[in-house]
Design a protein around this motif. Structure first.
Motif, PDB file in Angstrom:
ATOM      1  N   PRO A  75       0.866  -1.327   0.043  1.00  0.00           N
ATOM      2  CA  PRO A  75       0.103   0.135  -0.030  1.00  0.00           C
ATOM      3  C   PRO A  75       0.698   1.342  -0.140  1.00  0.00           C
ATOM      4  O   PRO A  75       0.378   2.282  -0.523  1.00  0.00           O
ATOM      5  CB  PRO A  75      -1.005  -0.034   1.262  1.00  0.00           C
ATOM      6  CG  PRO A  75      -0.867  -1.605   1.527  1.00  0.00           C
ATOM      7  CD  PRO A  75       0.327  -2.203   1.116  1.00  0.00           C
ATOM      8  N   GLU A  76       1.865   1.318   0.740  1.00  0.00           N
ATOM      9  CA  GLU A  76       2.683   2.766   1.019  1.00  0.00           C
ATOM     10  C   GLU A  76       3.276   2.658  -0.390  1.00  0.00           C
ATOM     11  O   GLU A  76       3.562   3.944  -0.947  1.00  0.00           O
ATOM     12  CB  GLU A  76       3.725   2.384   1.899  1.00  0.00           C
ATOM     13  CG  GLU A  76       3.257   2.535   3.352  1.00  0.00           C
ATOM     14  CD  GLU A  76       2.760   1.081   3.879  1.00  0.00           C
ATOM     15  OE1 GLU A  76       2.595   0.032   3.294  1.00  0.00           O
ATOM     16  OE2 GLU A  76       1.686   1.146   4.909  1.00  0.00           O
ATOM     17  N   VAL A  77       3.798   1.658  -1.120  1.00  0.00           N
ATOM     18  CA  VAL A  77       4.721   1.646  -2.309  1.00  0.00           C
ATOM     19  C   VAL A  77       3.496   2.380  -3.527  1.00  0.00           C
ATOM     20  O   VAL A  77       3.971   3.074  -4.195  1.00  0.00           O
ATOM     21  CB  VAL A  77       5.193   0.476  -2.782  1.00  0.00           C
ATOM     22  CG1 VAL A  77       5.598   0.282  -4.353  1.00  0.00           C
ATOM     23  CG2 VAL A  77       6.398  -0.109  -1.661  1.00  0.00           C
ATOM     24  N   GLY A  78       2.492   1.530  -3.359  1.00  0.00           N
ATOM     25  CA  GLY A  78       1.294   1.889  -4.388  1.00  0.00           C
ATOM     26  C   GLY A  78       1.052   3.520  -4.409  1.00  0.00           C
ATOM     27  O   GLY A  78       0.941   4.166  -5.328  1.00  0.00           O
ATOM     28  N   TRP A  79       0.787   3.968  -3.074  1.00  0.00           N
ATOM     29  CA  TRP A  79       0.858   5.634  -2.907  1.00  0.00           C
ATOM     30  C   TRP A  79       1.963   6.158  -3.347  1.00  0.00           C
ATOM     31  O   TRP A  79       1.664   7.187  -4.028  1.00  0.00           O
ATOM     32  CB  TRP A  79       0.426   5.670  -1.529  1.00  0.00           C
ATOM     33  CG  TRP A  79      -0.218   7.068  -1.154  1.00  0.00           C
ATOM     34  CD1 TRP A  79       0.604   8.200  -0.521  1.00  0.00           C
ATOM     35  CD2 TRP A  79      -1.324   7.799  -1.540  1.00  0.00           C
ATOM     36  NE1 TRP A  79      -0.136   9.368  -0.536  1.00  0.00           N
ATOM     37  CE2 TRP A  79      -1.363   8.912  -1.305  1.00  0.00           C
ATOM     38  CE3 TRP A  79      -2.314   7.232  -2.274  1.00  0.00           C
ATOM     39  CZ2 TRP A  79      -2.578   9.786  -1.559  1.00  0.00           C
ATOM     40  CZ3 TRP A  79      -3.585   8.129  -2.528  1.00  0.00           C
ATOM     41  CH2 TRP A  79      -3.249   9.274  -2.105  1.00  0.00           C
ATOM     42  N   SER A  80       3.012   5.830  -3.017  1.00  0.00           N
ATOM     43  CA  SER A  80       4.254   6.431  -3.423  1.00  0.00           C
ATOM     44  C   SER A  80       4.325   6.775  -5.146  1.00  0.00           C
ATOM     45  O   SER A  80       4.951   7.525  -5.439  1.00  0.00           O
ATOM     46  CB  SER A  80       5.634   6.000  -3.037  1.00  0.00           C
ATOM     47  OG  SER A  80       6.038   4.812  -3.486  1.00  0.00           O
ATOM     48  N   LEU A 124       3.667  12.942  -9.135  1.00  0.00           N
ATOM     49  CA  LEU A 124       3.142  14.237  -8.987  1.00  0.00           C
ATOM     50  C   LEU A 124       4.249  15.202  -8.551  1.00  0.00           C
ATOM     51  O   LEU A 124       4.377  16.433  -9.288  1.00  0.00           O
ATOM     52  CB  LEU A 124       1.906  14.283  -7.883  1.00  0.00           C
ATOM     53  CG  LEU A 124       0.633  13.858  -8.045  1.00  0.00           C
ATOM     54  CD1 LEU A 124      -0.221  13.826  -6.919  1.00  0.00           C
ATOM     55  CD2 LEU A 124       0.092  14.758  -9.287  1.00  0.00           C
ATOM     56  N   GLU A 125       5.233  14.920  -7.781  1.00  0.00           N
ATOM     57  CA  GLU A 125       6.436  15.654  -7.166  1.00  0.00           C
ATOM     58  C   GLU A 125       7.189  15.803  -8.573  1.00  0.00           C
ATOM     59  O   GLU A 125       7.635  16.837  -8.819  1.00  0.00           O
ATOM     60  CB  GLU A 125       6.973  14.967  -6.253  1.00  0.00           C
ATOM     61  CG  GLU A 125       6.165  15.044  -4.891  1.00  0.00           C
ATOM     62  CD  GLU A 125       6.608  14.499  -3.606  1.00  0.00           C
ATOM     63  OE1 GLU A 125       7.857  13.914  -3.914  1.00  0.00           O
ATOM     64  OE2 GLU A 125       6.009  14.373  -2.741  1.00  0.00           O
ATOM     65  N   THR A 126       7.601  14.849  -9.112  1.00  0.00           N
ATOM     66  CA  THR A 126       8.491  14.844 -10.303  1.00  0.00           C
ATOM     67  C   THR A 126       8.003  15.547 -11.475  1.00  0.00           C
ATOM     68  O   THR A 126       8.971  16.131 -12.239  1.00  0.00           O
ATOM     69  CB  THR A 126       9.137  13.403 -10.547  1.00  0.00           C
ATOM     70  OG1 THR A 126       8.286  12.654 -11.082  1.00  0.00           O
ATOM     71  CG2 THR A 126       9.941  12.878  -9.430  1.00  0.00           C
ATOM     72  N   PHE A 160      -0.087  11.222 -13.872  1.00  0.00           N
ATOM     73  CA  PHE A 160      -0.983  10.161 -14.252  1.00  0.00           C
ATOM     74  C   PHE A 160      -0.281   9.110 -15.043  1.00  0.00           C
ATOM     75  O   PHE A 160      -0.269   7.752 -14.528  1.00  0.00           O
ATOM     76  CB  PHE A 160      -2.250  10.551 -14.631  1.00  0.00           C
ATOM     77  CG  PHE A 160      -3.472   9.300 -14.788  1.00  0.00           C
ATOM     78  CD1 PHE A 160      -3.743   8.597 -13.679  1.00  0.00           C
ATOM     79  CD2 PHE A 160      -3.630   9.031 -16.065  1.00  0.00           C
ATOM     80  CE1 PHE A 160      -4.693   7.760 -13.735  1.00  0.00           C
ATOM     81  CE2 PHE A 160      -4.569   7.875 -16.300  1.00  0.00           C
ATOM     82  CZ  PHE A 160      -4.886   7.263 -15.190  1.00  0.00           C
ATOM     83  N   CYS A 161       0.186   9.456 -16.059  1.00  0.00           N
ATOM     84  CA  CYS A 161       0.621   8.525 -16.982  1.00  0.00           C
ATOM     85  C   CYS A 161       1.937   7.886 -16.489  1.00  0.00           C
ATOM     86  O   CYS A 161       2.246   6.656 -16.591  1.00  0.00           O
ATOM     87  CB  CYS A 161       1.067   9.127 -18.274  1.00  0.00           C
ATOM     88  SG  CYS A 161      -0.326   9.527 -19.533  1.00  0.00           S
ATOM     89  N   GLN A 162       2.909   8.597 -15.705  1.00  0.00           N
ATOM     90  CA  GLN A 162       4.057   8.123 -15.006  1.00  0.00           C
ATOM     91  C   GLN A 162       3.586   7.207 -14.088  1.00  0.00           C
ATOM     92  O   GLN A 162       4.345   6.024 -13.718  1.00  0.00           O
ATOM     93  CB  GLN A 162       4.633   9.392 -14.591  1.00  0.00           C
ATOM     94  CG  GLN A 162       6.225   8.868 -13.635  1.00  0.00           C
ATOM     95  CD  GLN A 162       6.842  10.037 -13.200  1.00  0.00           C
ATOM     96  OE1 GLN A 162       6.751  11.361 -13.643  1.00  0.00           O
ATOM     97  NE2 GLN A 162       7.615   9.840 -12.130  1.00  0.00           N
ATOM     98  N   MET A 163       2.695   7.501 -12.922  1.00  0.00           N
ATOM     99  CA  MET A 163       2.252   6.646 -12.245  1.00  0.00           C
ATOM    100  C   MET A 163       1.667   5.232 -12.680  1.00  0.00           C
ATOM    101  O   MET A 163       2.150   4.222 -12.462  1.00  0.00           O
ATOM    102  CB  MET A 163       0.951   6.876 -11.390  1.00  0.00           C
ATOM    103  CG  MET A 163       0.310   6.066 -10.387  1.00  0.00           C
ATOM    104  SD  MET A 163      -1.257   6.673  -9.556  1.00  0.00           S
ATOM    105  CE  MET A 163      -2.345   6.912 -11.165  1.00  0.00           C
ATOM    106  N   MET A 164       1.145   5.341 -13.975  1.00  0.00           N
ATOM    107  CA  MET A 164       0.743   3.931 -14.700  1.00  0.00           C
ATOM    108  C   MET A 164       1.924   3.172 -15.034  1.00  0.00           C
ATOM    109  O   MET A 164       1.625   1.846 -14.889  1.00  0.00           O
ATOM    110  CB  MET A 164      -0.429   4.401 -15.801  1.00  0.00           C
ATOM    111  CG  MET A 164      -1.616   5.037 -15.557  1.00  0.00           C
ATOM    112  SD  MET A 164      -2.822   3.946 -14.477  1.00  0.00           S
ATOM    113  CE  MET A 164      -3.112   2.778 -15.699  1.00  0.00           C
ATOM    114  N   ALA A 165       2.918   3.918 -15.407  1.00  0.00           N
ATOM    115  CA  ALA A 165       4.160   3.136 -16.152  1.00  0.00           C
ATOM    116  C   ALA A 165       4.535   2.466 -14.798  1.00  0.00           C
ATOM    117  O   ALA A 165       5.080   1.349 -14.772  1.00  0.00           O
ATOM    118  CB  ALA A 165       5.071   4.197 -16.556  1.00  0.00           C
ATOM    119  N   SER A 166       4.796   3.265 -13.542  1.00  0.00           N
ATOM    120  CA  SER A 166       5.352   2.396 -12.432  1.00  0.00           C
ATOM    121  C   SER A 166       4.384   1.327 -11.740  1.00  0.00           C
ATOM    122  O   SER A 166       5.008   0.490 -11.481  1.00  0.00           O
ATOM    123  CB  SER A 166       5.228   3.488 -11.334  1.00  0.00           C
ATOM    124  OG  SER A 166       6.302   4.612 -11.660  1.00  0.00           O
TER     125      SER A 166
END
Length: 182
Positions: free
Chosen positions: A98-103, A109-111, A163-169
């Motif tokens: 959960p913590e990794v998913g949130w990160s 968002l930060e980067t 959002f796209c970066q998160m999806m890639a992660s």
């Protein structure tokens, strides 16, 4: 999508910014019908992404606009993200998932340089077993991330990129320019 010709300028600018997001080849964004009752104006994108080993994830990014604002938003625009991804068993048993998913979201968002406030959400892990005539794998593990935040202005391109970066992660894609071996 609401009639853009009658939409406030702020909303039209925000939609144009989201439409301007360019993705990497593994990510497909598509305009979809947005929810109709959450705000007077709304816009939505769906996202499909496939990572190494055919790991897939799907998601939605929804833009809401209420010219009068909503107290819980702390603003007049709100972005809502939903992501669902199938996980391999090893990752699904990680107690820090959960913590990794949130990160994945907060780091993106930060980067990306997105400016936001009032960020909140959940990360949910599910494990399902199928029986009888239901087709599909006998056992699956999934992660769902639901989040919303208030952008500080209509310059939403960094939010779309995040959002796209998160999806890639989520699917394990390496950063752009990095090649996986093996």
């Amino acid at each position: 999508m609401t009639a853009m010709t009658h939409a406030p300028e702020l909303f039209r600018e925000a939609v144009a910014a989201l439409r301007s997001v360019r993705t990497r080849p593994e990510i497909a964004l598509e305009v979809i019908r947005p929810p109709q009752r959450l705000a007077p104006y709304s816009f939505a994108l769906s996202c499909e992404v496939t990572g190494p080993g055919d790991v897939g994830a799907s998601g939605r990014l929804v833009l809401l606009h209420d010219p009068d604002g909503q107290q819980s938003w702390d603003g007049v625009l709100r972005l809502v993200a939903y992501v669902r991804a199938e996980l391999d068993r090893e990752l699904a048993t990680d107690p820090f998932l959960p913590e990794v998913g949130w990160s994945w979201l907060t780091d993106a968002l930060e980067t990306s340089g997105a400016a936001w406030k009032a960020l909140g959400g959940t990360v949910t892990e599910t494990s399902s077993a199928r029986f009888g005539d239901i087709a599909g794998p006998a056992h699956t593990d999934d992660l769902e991330l639901r989040a919303s935040w208030t952008p500080v202005d209509a310059a939403l391109r960094p939010h779309g990129k995040a959002f796209c970066q998160m999806m890639a992660s989520v699917v394990g894609l390496p950063p752009v320019g990095v090649t996986l071996f093996g």
